[in-house]
Every structure is written in C-alpha cells, then in structure tokens.
Design a protein around this motif. Sequence first.
Motif, PDB file in Angstrom:
ATOM      1  N   LEU A  10       0.840  -1.193   0.000  1.00 59.36           N
ATOM      2  CA  LEU A  10       0.000   0.000   0.000  1.00 59.36           C
ATOM      3  C   LEU A  10       0.874   1.240   0.000  1.00 59.36           C
ATOM      4  CD1 LEU A  10      -2.772   1.441   0.386  1.00 59.36           C
ATOM      5  CD2 LEU A  10      -2.409   1.146   2.860  1.00 59.36           C
ATOM      6  N   VAL A  11       0.556   2.173  -0.858  1.00 64.39           N
ATOM      7  CA  VAL A  11       1.301   3.419  -0.941  1.00 64.39           C
ATOM      8  C   VAL A  11       0.328   4.557  -1.195  1.00 64.39           C
ATOM      9  CG1 VAL A  11       1.759   3.172  -3.406  1.00 64.39           C
ATOM     10  CG2 VAL A  11       3.314   4.527  -2.002  1.00 64.39           C
ATOM     11  N   GLN A  12       0.668   5.724  -0.729  1.00 61.01           N
ATOM     12  CA  GLN A  12      -0.177   6.889  -0.955  1.00 61.01           C
ATOM     13  C   GLN A  12       0.038   7.448  -2.355  1.00 61.01           C
ATOM     14  OE1 GLN A  12       0.612   9.690   2.214  1.00 61.01           O
ATOM     15  NE2 GLN A  12      -0.846   8.677   3.572  1.00 61.01           N
ATOM     16  N   PRO A  13      -0.960   8.142  -2.892  1.00 63.91           N
ATOM     17  CA  PRO A  13      -0.783   8.784  -4.201  1.00 63.91           C
ATOM     18  C   PRO A  13       0.444   9.695  -4.199  1.00 63.91           C
ATOM     19  CG  PRO A  13      -3.084   8.810  -3.577  1.00 63.91           C
ATOM     20  CD  PRO A  13      -2.325   8.305  -2.382  1.00 63.91           C
ATOM     21  N   GLY A  14       1.199   9.614  -5.279  1.00 65.05           N
ATOM     22  CA  GLY A  14       2.433  10.360  -5.375  1.00 65.05           C
ATOM     23  C   GLY A  14       3.641   9.633  -4.828  1.00 65.05           C
ATOM     24  N   GLY A  15       3.412   8.519  -4.188  1.00 67.37           N
ATOM     25  CA  GLY A  15       4.490   7.752  -3.578  1.00 67.37           C
ATOM     26  C   GLY A  15       5.189   6.832  -4.555  1.00 67.37           C
ATOM     27  N   SER A  16       6.101   6.039  -4.009  1.00 68.37           N
ATOM     28  CA  SER A  16       6.924   5.137  -4.820  1.00 68.37           C
ATOM     29  C   SER A  16       6.911   3.733  -4.242  1.00 68.37           C
ATOM     30  CB  SER A  16       8.367   5.640  -4.875  1.00 68.37           C
ATOM     31  OG  SER A  16       8.450   6.919  -5.465  1.00 68.37           O
ATOM     32  N   VAL A  77      14.919  -8.951 -12.062  1.00 69.90           N
ATOM     33  CA  VAL A  77      14.499  -7.660 -12.597  1.00 69.90           C
ATOM     34  C   VAL A  77      13.849  -6.867 -11.478  1.00 69.90           C
ATOM     35  CG1 VAL A  77      14.205  -8.440 -14.953  1.00 69.90           C
ATOM     36  CG2 VAL A  77      12.268  -8.521 -13.387  1.00 69.90           C
ATOM     37  N   SER A  78      13.949  -5.559 -11.597  1.00 74.41           N
ATOM     38  CA  SER A  78      13.323  -4.671 -10.637  1.00 74.41           C
ATOM     39  C   SER A  78      12.561  -3.592 -11.378  1.00 74.41           C
ATOM     40  CB  SER A  78      14.377  -4.037  -9.728  1.00 74.41           C
ATOM     41  OG  SER A  78      15.008  -5.014  -8.926  1.00 74.41           O
ATOM     42  N   LEU A  79      11.475  -3.158 -10.788  1.00 73.59           N
ATOM     43  CA  LEU A  79      10.652  -2.103 -11.358  1.00 73.59           C
ATOM     44  C   LEU A  79      10.493  -1.009 -10.314  1.00 73.59           C
ATOM     45  CD1 LEU A  79       8.850  -1.262 -13.800  1.00 73.59           C
ATOM     46  CD2 LEU A  79       6.934  -2.197 -12.502  1.00 73.59           C
ATOM     47  N   GLN A  80      11.101   0.122 -10.574  1.00 72.61           N
ATOM     48  CA  GLN A  80      10.955   1.275  -9.701  1.00 72.61           C
ATOM     49  C   GLN A  80       9.784   2.089 -10.192  1.00 72.61           C
ATOM     50  OE1 GLN A  80      12.646   2.145  -6.875  1.00 72.61           O
ATOM     51  NE2 GLN A  80      11.195   3.832  -6.693  1.00 72.61           N
ATOM     52  N   MET A  81       8.782   2.266  -9.337  1.00 74.45           N
ATOM     53  CA  MET A  81       7.565   2.978  -9.714  1.00 74.45           C
ATOM     54  C   MET A  81       7.468   4.250  -8.882  1.00 74.45           C
ATOM     55  SD  MET A  81       4.854  -0.175 -10.106  1.00 74.45           S
ATOM     56  CE  MET A  81       4.870  -0.581  -8.363  1.00 74.45           C
ATOM     57  N   ASN A  82       7.432   5.366  -9.565  1.00 72.14           N
ATOM     58  CA  ASN A  82       7.329   6.666  -8.903  1.00 72.14           C
ATOM     59  C   ASN A  82       6.042   7.361  -9.328  1.00 72.14           C
ATOM     60  OD1 ASN A  82       9.942   6.275  -7.792  1.00 72.14           O
ATOM     61  ND2 ASN A  82      10.895   7.142  -9.633  1.00 72.14           N
ATOM     62  N   SER A  83       5.677   8.390  -8.583  1.00 68.74           N
ATOM     63  CA  SER A  83       4.488   9.203  -8.907  1.00 68.74           C
ATOM     64  C   SER A  83       3.264   8.328  -9.109  1.00 68.74           C
ATOM     65  CB  SER A  83       4.754  10.052 -10.154  1.00 68.74           C
ATOM     66  OG  SER A  83       5.888  10.883  -9.965  1.00 68.74           O
ATOM     67  N   LEU A  84       3.062   7.410  -8.214  1.00 68.31           N
ATOM     68  CA  LEU A  84       1.941   6.472  -8.343  1.00 68.31           C
ATOM     69  C   LEU A  84       0.615   7.175  -8.126  1.00 68.31           C
ATOM     70  CD1 LEU A  84       3.621   3.509  -6.498  1.00 68.31           C
ATOM     71  CD2 LEU A  84       2.778   3.434  -8.845  1.00 68.31           C
ATOM     72  N   THR A  85      -0.381   6.718  -8.866  1.00 65.76           N
ATOM     73  CA  THR A  85      -1.731   7.239  -8.762  1.00 65.76           C
ATOM     74  C   THR A  85      -2.687   6.087  -8.447  1.00 65.76           C
ATOM     75  OG1 THR A  85      -2.431   6.898 -11.043  1.00 65.76           O
ATOM     76  CG2 THR A  85      -1.103   8.862 -10.599  1.00 65.76           C
ATOM     77  N   THR A 113      -1.485  -1.324  -4.155  1.00 62.31           N
ATOM     78  CA  THR A 113      -2.651  -0.490  -3.879  1.00 62.31           C
ATOM     79  C   THR A 113      -2.186   0.933  -3.631  1.00 62.31           C
ATOM     80  OG1 THR A 113      -3.802  -2.363  -2.849  1.00 62.31           O
ATOM     81  CG2 THR A 113      -4.663  -0.158  -2.410  1.00 62.31           C
ATOM     82  N   VAL A 114      -2.736   1.845  -4.424  1.00 64.22           N
ATOM     83  CA  VAL A 114      -2.395   3.260  -4.275  1.00 64.22           C
ATOM     84  C   VAL A 114      -3.638   3.970  -3.745  1.00 64.22           C
ATOM     85  CG1 VAL A 114      -1.481   5.325  -5.365  1.00 64.22           C
ATOM     86  CG2 VAL A 114      -0.821   3.057  -6.222  1.00 64.22           C
ATOM     87  N   SER A 115      -3.546   4.394  -2.510  1.00 65.64           N
ATOM     88  CA  SER A 115      -4.722   4.973  -1.862  1.00 65.64           C
ATOM     89  C   SER A 115      -4.295   5.835  -0.685  1.00 65.64           C
ATOM     90  CB  SER A 115      -5.655   3.864  -1.379  1.00 65.64           C
ATOM     91  OG  SER A 115      -6.745   4.404  -0.655  1.00 65.64           O
TER      92      SER A 115
END
Length: 116
Positions: A10-16, A77-85, A113-115
């Motif tokens: 779980l991450v907040q919007p705008g998080g990574s 492999v790794s996937l860095q995800m930034n600016s999540l919505t 989950t981005v919330s």
Amino acid sequence: VQLQASGGGLVQPGGSLRLSCAASGSIGSINGMGWYRQAPGKQRELVAMITTNYATIYGDFVKGRFTITRDNAKNMVSLQMNSLTPEDTAVYYCKHRNSYSGEESWGRGTLVTVSS
C-alpha cells in the motif's frame, strides 16, 4: 521457470514502490523479463519488459514514471515505480519469456494499492 516476486503493498498517491522478481530454473541465455498488471474488471496489460541485452519496452501509461532494470548475474528484474496514482492499483505479475523457445512463465502476482 519459477518466478518469485516481491515488493507490493500500500502506498499513498504520489508515492513510490519497488517491485523485484527473481527467476530460477531453465531461464535461457536470451530472454525477456518484466511486469504486466491487471486491475479489477480490466485486461492484463504490459507495464515494462527488459531483455538480457537491456532493451526495454514500457506501457503507454507509464509516461516516464517507472524504470525497469535487471541484474543478469542474479536473474533478477526490478521495477521502480514513482508518482503512483490510484489508477496504478492492480495485481502486478512478473513474466519471463524465453527468446528461443517462446515459452512464457508467470509469477503469482503481487498487489499494489495506491490509496490515501
């Protein structure tokens, strides 16, 4: 091929978040690895893939927010995800494709989950 994914949550919007996937078994010397995702009620779609020679492809929705990398020595492999919505909320599946045989393997999936 067995795929072990990690890093969802779980991450907040705008998080990574950073997802990782390790492959084992007969992975082949030339292959592609990466991520697809599936949101509720939607089809599975490409997030990003990377080949053993580091060629990459991203889904159109990524728009520079995600970066896929790989460590060939570790078959990871790794996937860095930034600016999540919230629209990035989905189950993310690791995928491996043997470039010679065309055989594809999928990991179990990890929930992102981005919330707020």
